[in-house]
Write a protein that holds these residues in place. Structure first.
Motif, short mmCIF file in Angstrom:
data_model
loop_
_atom_site.label_atom_id
_atom_site.label_comp_id
_atom_site.label_asym_id
_atom_site.label_seq_id
_atom_site.Cartn_x
_atom_site.Cartn_y
_atom_site.Cartn_z
N ASP A 106 -11.72 -3.49 2.27
CA ASP A 106 -11.95 -4.91 2.62
C ASP A 106 -11.35 -5.29 3.97
OD1 ASP A 106 -13.31 -5.26 0.18
OD2 ASP A 106 -11.44 -5.74 -0.84
N LEU A 107 -10.84 -4.32 4.73
CA LEU A 107 -10.33 -4.59 6.07
C LEU A 107 -11.00 -3.62 7.04
CD1 LEU A 107 -6.54 -4.99 5.20
CD2 LEU A 107 -8.18 -6.82 5.69
N THR A 108 -10.92 -3.91 8.32
CA THR A 108 -11.65 -3.12 9.31
C THR A 108 -10.78 -2.13 10.07
OG1 THR A 108 -11.29 -4.82 10.98
CG2 THR A 108 -13.32 -4.98 9.67
N PHE A 109 -9.55 -1.91 9.62
CA PHE A 109 -8.64 -1.05 10.37
C PHE A 109 -7.84 -0.15 9.44
CE2 PHE A 109 -6.58 -5.09 9.46
CZ PHE A 109 -5.41 -4.69 8.83
N SER A 110 -7.29 0.89 10.03
CA SER A 110 -6.42 1.82 9.29
C SER A 110 -4.99 1.65 9.77
CB SER A 110 -6.88 3.26 9.54
OG SER A 110 -6.60 3.63 10.89
N LEU A 111 -4.08 2.27 9.06
CA LEU A 111 -2.68 2.24 9.48
C LEU A 111 -2.52 2.95 10.81
CD1 LEU A 111 0.30 1.62 9.04
CD2 LEU A 111 0.45 3.73 7.68
N ALA A 112 -3.17 4.09 10.99
CA ALA A 112 -3.05 4.83 12.25
C ALA A 112 -3.52 3.99 13.43
CB ALA A 112 -3.84 6.13 12.17
N VAL A 129 0.86 -1.17 0.00
CA VAL A 129 0.00 0.00 0.00
C VAL A 129 0.90 1.23 0.00
CG1 VAL A 129 -1.69 1.34 1.31
CG2 VAL A 129 -1.86 -1.16 1.26
N VAL A 130 0.58 2.19 -0.82
CA VAL A 130 1.31 3.46 -0.84
C VAL A 130 0.32 4.55 -0.43
CG1 VAL A 130 2.63 5.10 -2.22
CG2 VAL A 130 2.81 2.64 -2.69
N CYS A 131 0.60 5.21 0.69
CA CYS A 131 -0.24 6.31 1.13
C CYS A 131 0.15 7.56 0.35
CB CYS A 131 -0.05 6.55 2.63
SG CYS A 131 -0.64 5.17 3.64
N PHE A 172 6.81 -4.13 12.19
CA PHE A 172 7.94 -3.19 12.26
C PHE A 172 7.58 -1.90 11.55
CE2 PHE A 172 8.92 -5.37 8.22
CZ PHE A 172 9.17 -4.30 7.39
N VAL A 173 8.28 -0.85 11.94
CA VAL A 173 8.25 0.43 11.24
C VAL A 173 9.69 0.78 10.98
CG1 VAL A 173 7.69 2.88 11.34
CG2 VAL A 173 6.14 1.21 12.36
N GLU A 174 10.01 1.06 9.73
CA GLU A 174 11.38 1.38 9.38
C GLU A 174 11.42 2.73 8.67
OE1 GLU A 174 15.06 -0.52 6.82
OE2 GLU A 174 13.43 -1.82 7.47
N ALA A 179 5.87 0.36 7.05
CA ALA A 179 5.25 -0.32 8.19
C ALA A 179 4.69 -1.64 7.67
CB ALA A 179 4.14 0.53 8.77
N TYR A 180 4.95 -2.71 8.41
CA TYR A 180 4.48 -4.02 7.99
C TYR A 180 3.42 -4.51 8.96
CZ TYR A 180 4.37 -8.85 6.44
OH TYR A 180 3.95 -10.04 5.95
#
Length: 113
Positions: free
Chosen positions: A60-66, A46-48, A76-78, A86-87
């Protein structure tokens, strides 16, 4: 927000360094598993593209990156030169590698940093 689930979709990414990083990761996966890249087996990208992409749920998912970052539910966040990666693990095989340009990511205060 751009979703990359095939090599052909990489050309839709505006930021060339991010597009190159995605292609490198896909090629590494193909070499490691000795088979063509498949998003449902190897995960997807995913590219924001703007600040709203951080807080809106992924399709199709119930959550956001935040939400995942603030809950500490990322693998991880690199920090890279011009972006963050972020993975998020979805199941035993599939995950999402999210690319966020620094200018967008650093507008928020996430607990993981």
């Amino acid at each position: 927000m751009k979703f990359i689930q095939s090599k052909a979709e990489i050309q839709e990414v505006q930021e060339q360094p991010i597009a190159d990083a995605i292609l490198d990761t896909i090629q590494m996966l193909e070499n490691q598993y000795e088979e063509p890249y498949q998003a449902t087996l190897h995960g997807w990208f995913v590219v924001c593209e703007d600040e709203q992409d951080l807080i809106q749920p992924f399709p199709d998912l119930t959550f956001s990156l935040a939400e995942k970052l603030n809950a500490g539910e990322v693998e991880f966040v690199e920090k890279k030169k011009d972006w963050y990666e972020a993975y998020i693990l979805l199941n035993d095989n599939e995950g999402i590698l999210v690319y966020v340009p620094k200018t967008i990511f650093e507008q928020h205060r996430f607990q993981v940093i």
